[in-house]
Design an enzyme around this catalytic site. Structure first.
Site, mmCIF file in Angstrom:
data_model
loop_
_atom_site.group_PDB
_atom_site.id
_atom_site.type_symbol
_atom_site.label_atom_id
_atom_site.label_comp_id
_atom_site.label_asym_id
_atom_site.label_seq_id
_atom_site.Cartn_x
_atom_site.Cartn_y
_atom_site.Cartn_z
ATOM 1 C CG LEU A 1 -22.389 5.228 -6.237
ATOM 2 C CD1 LEU A 1 -22.029 3.958 -6.984
ATOM 3 C CD2 LEU A 1 -23.222 6.135 -7.134
ATOM 4 C CB SER B 1 -27.971 4.901 -1.380
ATOM 5 O OG SER B 1 -27.915 5.693 -2.526
ATOM 6 C CD GLN B 2 -24.547 1.010 -6.398
ATOM 7 O OE1 GLN B 2 -24.470 1.809 -7.321
ATOM 8 N NE2 GLN B 2 -23.494 0.344 -5.944
ATOM 9 C CG HIS C 1 -28.610 10.350 -0.751
ATOM 10 N ND1 HIS C 1 -29.753 9.585 -0.875
ATOM 11 C CD2 HIS C 1 -27.584 9.528 -1.077
ATOM 12 C CE1 HIS C 1 -29.424 8.366 -1.262
ATOM 13 N NE2 HIS C 1 -28.121 8.306 -1.392
ATOM 14 C CG ASP D 1 -32.387 11.651 -1.225
ATOM 15 O OD1 ASP D 1 -32.175 10.845 -0.307
ATOM 16 O OD2 ASP D 1 -31.747 11.655 -2.294
#
Ligand SMILES: *[C@@H]1O[C@H](CO)[C@@H](O)[C@H](O)[C@H]1NC(C)=O
Ligand SMILES: *[C@@H]1O[C@H](CO)[C@@H](O)[C@H](O)[C@H]1NC(C)=O
Ligand SMILES: *[C@@H]1O[C@H](CO)[C@@H](O)[C@H](O)[C@H]1NC(C)=O
Length: 299
Positions: A42, A108-109, A280, A225
């Site tokens: 993202l 991630s996304q 993250h 994260d």
């Protein structure tokens, strides 16, 4: 030889360009490392993966690494089915050329986008699907990322926007899972609830078969994260209605083998890796993570 060219950060996403980062010498072709396709997360784009590309190049010289430059930055907020369609069209020709298959590293996304691609593409040839700190179980947390998208948002109220047709036009709402409003999530969520068959999906059998074509599922995440919430979501865990964590193996999706997790596990093809001390945005540049849980799946 080497075409190493990060896209300029001013350029908006949406172009169908695939950046070929490392070209192969003939000697290396003979060693046959499969191409690696990397899908970003993202509000970011391919530029975030410089270190990862360097690690791959060091440990598996000559690997074709493709950073898909699509839906970058703000356009990463587009609905996930639309992104799945775009990424699918881009990676399909790469898969067709790679007779021995490809690997996916999806951050991630991007991990949810890759899951969408794999589930809906009957003839894909993805070998290792590496899901790198991706909210596979859903997201319920007020992190910085969410504040970028909804500056005034309050976690407990976001379901009021997210589970409307308008909300579902924003990627983060496609995996927003409010454990206190599961009924509304099941009714209103067009993406995760469909992939999980939480809302009955007529294509589920086909999608499960597609998903099970992968040779390995590698789930990577960790407790520090600070974005994926709960962090166990990166390993298909999630909150129950009291915000206690239900681990993957006790999730309905696993127990009932809804889309293949249990089958993969029984086959010995489900790998989970937990690393403490990784924020993250550090997952793809952390050498310990790379050599501990990515490198060996990229043959
Ligand atoms: C890949 O490795 C070679 C040497 O092994 C080096 O010359 C090249 O710059 C590296 N490319 C990248 C993208 O790191
Ligand atoms: C789902 O199934 C229907 C027919 O049963 C089909 O028309 C449609 O294309 C399928 N969707 C996907 C994404 O596979
Ligand atoms: C890299 O990962 C290791 C292993 O979990 C961790 O101890 C370390 O803090 C991480 N470093 C960074 C910069 O993320």
């Amino acid at each position: 030889m080497l075409l190493f060219n990060f896209p300029n950060t001013e350029r908006s996403g949406g172009s169908l360009l695939v950046w070929m980062l490392c070209s192969m010498s003939l000697a290396v072709v003979a060693m046959g490392y499969k191409p690696v396709i990397i899908v970003h997360g993202l509000l970011d784009g391919p530029r975030q993966f410089g270190e990862l590309v360097r690690y791959i190049n060091q440990s598996h010289p000559g690997t074709d690494v493709m950073l898909v430059d699509l839906f970058d930055d703000k356009t990463s907020l587009k609905p996930l089915w639309k992104q799945v369609q775009g990424f699918r069209e881009t990676v399909l020709p790469i898969m067709k050329k790679a007779v021995d298959g490809v690997h996916f590293i999806c951050f991630s996304q991007g991990g949810l986008i890759c899951r969408g691609i794999i589930s809906t593409l009957p003839d894909h040839n993805v070998h290792s699907f590496i899901s790198l700190s991706s909210p596979q179980g859903g997201q319920y947390g007020d992190t910085q990322y969410m504040k970028h998208v909804f500056p005034t948002f309050i976690k407990t109220h976001l379901y009021e926007i997210c589970y409307t047709p308008f909300g579902q036009k924003i990627s983060v709402c496609n995996y927003w899972k409010d454990p206190h409003h599961i009924d509304k999530y099941v009714k209103g969520n067009d993406y995760l609830a469909v992939l999980n068959n939480e809302r009955p999906n007529p294509n589920m059998t086909a999608w499960k078969n597609n998903f099970l074509r992968i040779k390995k599922l590698i789930l990577i995440g960790g407790p520090d994260d600070d974005v994926i919430t709960p962090w166990q979501s990166s390993l298909f865990g999630f909150y129950d209605e009291n915000e206690n964590i239900i681990e993957m193996k006790n999730q309905d999706a696993y127990v009932k083998d809804v889309f293949g997790l249990k089958t993969l596990d029984t086959r010995g093809d489900l790998v989970t890796c937990v690393f403490p001390g990784v924020k993250h945005i550090k997952w793809h540049s952390n050498e310990t993570v790379y050599y501990g849980c990515i490198d060996k799946w990229l043959t």
